[in-house]
Design a protein around this motif. Sequence first.
Motif, PDB file in Angstrom:
ATOM      1  N   GLU A  78       4.768   6.023 -15.336  1.00  0.00           N
ATOM      2  CA  GLU A  78       5.205   7.316 -14.833  1.00  0.00           C
ATOM      3  C   GLU A  78       4.019   7.971 -14.135  1.00  0.00           C
ATOM      4  O   GLU A  78       3.182   8.622 -14.760  1.00  0.00           O
ATOM      5  N   LEU A  79       3.955   7.786 -12.821  1.00  0.00           N
ATOM      6  CA  LEU A  79       2.841   8.336 -12.062  1.00  0.00           C
ATOM      7  C   LEU A  79       2.997   9.819 -11.806  1.00  0.00           C
ATOM      8  O   LEU A  79       2.018  10.562 -11.762  1.00  0.00           O
ATOM      9  N   THR A  80       4.244  10.259 -11.600  1.00  0.00           N
ATOM     10  CA  THR A  80       4.532  11.665 -11.354  1.00  0.00           C
ATOM     11  C   THR A  80       5.641  12.104 -12.306  1.00  0.00           C
ATOM     12  O   THR A  80       6.712  11.483 -12.313  1.00  0.00           O
ATOM     13  N   PRO A  81       5.403  13.141 -13.125  1.00  0.00           N
ATOM     14  CA  PRO A  81       6.434  13.593 -14.059  1.00  0.00           C
ATOM     15  C   PRO A  81       7.745  13.911 -13.337  1.00  0.00           C
ATOM     16  O   PRO A  81       7.754  14.570 -12.291  1.00  0.00           O
TER      17      PRO A  81
ATOM     18  N   LYS B 283       1.360  -3.227  -6.266  1.00  0.00           N
ATOM     19  CA  LYS B 283       1.188  -2.012  -5.466  1.00  0.00           C
ATOM     20  C   LYS B 283      -0.220  -1.455  -5.620  1.00  0.00           C
ATOM     21  O   LYS B 283      -0.723  -1.303  -6.743  1.00  0.00           O
ATOM     22  N   TYR B 284      -0.830  -1.135  -4.482  1.00  0.00           N
ATOM     23  CA  TYR B 284      -2.090  -0.410  -4.465  1.00  0.00           C
ATOM     24  C   TYR B 284      -1.774   1.048  -4.161  1.00  0.00           C
ATOM     25  O   TYR B 284      -1.413   1.392  -3.036  1.00  0.00           O
ATOM     26  N   HIS B 285      -1.874   1.919  -5.159  1.00  0.00           N
ATOM     27  CA  HIS B 285      -1.627   3.344  -4.938  1.00  0.00           C
ATOM     28  C   HIS B 285      -2.893   3.976  -4.365  1.00  0.00           C
ATOM     29  O   HIS B 285      -3.924   4.051  -5.019  1.00  0.00           O
ATOM     30  N   MET B 286      -2.786   4.446  -3.134  1.00  0.00           N
ATOM     31  CA  MET B 286      -3.971   4.855  -2.399  1.00  0.00           C
ATOM     32  C   MET B 286      -4.556   6.176  -2.893  1.00  0.00           C
ATOM     33  O   MET B 286      -5.731   6.450  -2.702  1.00  0.00           O
TER      34      MET B 286
ATOM     35  N   SER C 123       7.063   6.603   1.207  1.00  0.00           N
ATOM     36  CA  SER C 123       6.687   5.538   0.279  1.00  0.00           C
ATOM     37  C   SER C 123       7.687   5.437  -0.858  1.00  0.00           C
ATOM     38  O   SER C 123       8.058   4.336  -1.289  1.00  0.00           O
ATOM     39  N   LEU C 124       8.131   6.562  -1.359  1.00  0.00           N
ATOM     40  CA  LEU C 124       9.115   6.547  -2.430  1.00  0.00           C
ATOM     41  C   LEU C 124      10.426   5.948  -1.942  1.00  0.00           C
ATOM     42  O   LEU C 124      11.074   5.162  -2.643  1.00  0.00           O
ATOM     43  N   LEU C 125      10.826   6.312  -0.731  1.00  0.00           N
ATOM     44  CA  LEU C 125      12.040   5.747  -0.150  1.00  0.00           C
ATOM     45  C   LEU C 125      11.874   4.252   0.094  1.00  0.00           C
ATOM     46  O   LEU C 125      12.793   3.456  -0.123  1.00  0.00           O
ATOM     47  N   ALA C 126      10.667   3.866   0.555  1.00  0.00           N
ATOM     48  CA  ALA C 126      10.419   2.458   0.864  1.00  0.00           C
ATOM     49  C   ALA C 126      10.606   1.587  -0.367  1.00  0.00           C
ATOM     50  O   ALA C 126      11.148   0.480  -0.271  1.00  0.00           O
ATOM     51  N   ASP C 127      10.178   2.071  -1.533  1.00  0.00           N
ATOM     52  CA  ASP C 127      10.317   1.267  -2.749  1.00  0.00           C
ATOM     53  C   ASP C 127      11.771   0.897  -3.020  1.00  0.00           C
ATOM     54  O   ASP C 127      12.078  -0.236  -3.389  1.00  0.00           O
TER      55      ASP C 127
ATOM     56  N   PHE D  22       0.871  -1.175   0.000  1.00  0.00           N
ATOM     57  CA  PHE D  22       0.000   0.000   0.000  1.00  0.00           C
ATOM     58  C   PHE D  22       0.907   1.223   0.000  1.00  0.00           C
ATOM     59  O   PHE D  22       1.723   1.401   0.910  1.00  0.00           O
ATOM     60  N   THR D  23       0.767   2.057  -1.007  1.00  0.00           N
ATOM     61  CA  THR D  23       1.738   3.137  -1.191  1.00  0.00           C
ATOM     62  C   THR D  23       1.050   4.381  -1.738  1.00  0.00           C
ATOM     63  O   THR D  23      -0.155   4.389  -2.000  1.00  0.00           O
ATOM     64  N   THR D  24       1.841   5.448  -1.890  1.00  0.00           N
ATOM     65  CA  THR D  24       1.334   6.699  -2.442  1.00  0.00           C
ATOM     66  C   THR D  24       2.511   7.540  -2.905  1.00  0.00           C
ATOM     67  O   THR D  24       3.600   7.466  -2.338  1.00  0.00           O
ATOM     68  N   THR D  25       2.288   8.312  -3.950  1.00  0.00           N
ATOM     69  CA  THR D  25       3.335   9.230  -4.416  1.00  0.00           C
ATOM     70  C   THR D  25       3.376  10.498  -3.578  1.00  0.00           C
ATOM     71  O   THR D  25       4.321  11.279  -3.676  1.00  0.00           O
ATOM     72  N   LYS D  26       2.359  10.701  -2.727  1.00  0.00           N
ATOM     73  CA  LYS D  26       2.303  11.914  -1.910  1.00  0.00           C
ATOM     74  C   LYS D  26       3.137  11.789  -0.643  1.00  0.00           C
ATOM     75  O   LYS D  26       3.339  12.764   0.070  1.00  0.00           O
TER      76      LYS D  26
END
Length: 608
Positions: free
Chosen positions: A461-464, A349-352, A328-332, A320-324
């Motif tokens: 690419e979820l976030t540019p 991955k479930y992007h919340m 989460s980014l570090l965890a990946d 369970f993750t999020t780009t916000k």
Amino acid sequence: MNKTLLNTISLCAAAVLSTAGLSAQTQDVRLGFCNGDKLGASIRAQGTETDDNELGAAIYISKDILKKYVGDTIYQVSYANTDKVGSSMTVFIKNDLYSKQGIVQTVRDHHAGWNNITLKKPYVITGEEGIYVGYVAYPNHIEADNSEILTMEFNSGGTPDVDWYGMNGQWWKTKVDLINYDFCIRAYAKGNNKPPRDLGLDRIDNYNMVRQNTPTTMSVQITNYGLDTVDGFTIEARKDGQTFATKQVSGVALAHNEMKKVDIDGFTFPLEGNNDFTVNITGINGGADADTSDNVRSSYAYIVPENAEAQERKILLEEFTTTKNGESLLADSVYNIAVSDRDDVIWVKYHMEKTVPGVSSYSWFFDSDGTFTPAMMIDREEFSDMENRGPAYFVKYNELLTYLLDQCSGIPTFATVDVSATLNDAHTVANIKAKVESQVREMPHQKSLRMTLLAVEDSVELTPGLDKENGIVRKFINGAWGDQVDVSNHADSITANLDIDPSWNVNNMRIVAFLSNYDSSQPLNCSVFNSAQCQLGITDGIYQTTVQKLRPTVFCDGKAFSTANGFKVVAVYNQAGQEVDNQGLQRGLYLVKVTDGVRTTTVKYVVR
């Protein structure tokens, strides 16, 4: 959130409460669960740093035990601490840990080791209610951080549902699968109500997975509540009221007030699958028990058919993750260290913040339904040494994730999953088929067996400007809980159609199928038994599925390790790296060395 417990290493000698030389008729009744007088390790509550704290320990003595001694009076509470802390302590007897009612007595001359406190106001046993017997210490923050206060017994064999620890007025019950010891706390009673022959069955320990019709060992923890020394007893194992095993146990030599763990060999289970059964003490020293109310305990074993072979396991890692969330980014990147070299993990991955329809029901997997990111589920298994209830956990380090994956890989599975998918010419619809083949007719703790299908996209690419991500779940193809399947005839299959969203890159998509239990009443009984995946489109080279290698699978039948896929066991080591005999294995972590004649590898396995 529950406080967690940390074992601390602290062994020391203890003062002994001796009853040597007294006849059985003049001995006091000793109430408690501590086996022996030698002190073992202490436990420490997290979060004690920098503050003064009240720390407490208690045992719960049920009314079923107390009714044996109605009219007797508890005149003494005995407890042990490895270290002395604070200028005073209190001992108590209450029927509610949070109540201000009951017997509470201040102790000012306490010391390290056993303390025997004569009560100014004795407690008269009515047998109408259970009681908590315990103590509270008042260390300063330095003592709380550095002293061994909440001391447990030296001999393992914790009794379920009796040990409690407290901090600053809050109390938590310990779990024997996490801490297999009882607190060093006892109560002593005087009176004339002592049954001559009375044996209590406190606990059963058996392997939770056993080969059908193969002798295995069962351990029982017993307490002699009667006056007579117990030399032998008879025990029966029953399922649905029918006895399937009877054992005569001799040479016990269990004196009044003593408890003991006894290993009983030669139990065999004739019925495959899930077995909820009872163990009954049916006789003592060739005669009847004065109180049979505490002679029965329940247990569970999953019985593997004689010809079943463990299968290769693919672990489903659900994040369970999020780009916000920067964590989460570090965890990946941290998780990738643990996963990248493994070929037995399917990571999704479930992007919340881009919620997949249906994933909201997965909040049920979080402790108290309090979702957080990043969080992990590893085959939706429970891991007793984690802080949260599970099966969704926060995993901070790649080393911890590796440890959990290794634990999960050591759980035998007896079913394989296969999934295939074809696209129509326009690449707008995928036709999917998933099938299961099973060596068994039902899975462990099975309530409702389900096959769930996920549409997963890689290189997204979820976030540019940020790295592309793999394993993004786009859709539950057949719902969050999947379709029900039936393996009573050893095989089943499901089919489904997937409409391809034009925003998805079909060439970077795969279909993931997993076989799992669904128990609508228990989040911790939804284990994933096996998984599989297939590529949906024609890969563009950005993502390539790993060619799966044949991996050795290790299985424990309750007494010894074996393996499959052309491998054989050549050595077994304990957690300290010492080679041990591959027979009569106890619970714990083992390293199992296997070879197929060409490759030699070591597999971690946790015997439960």
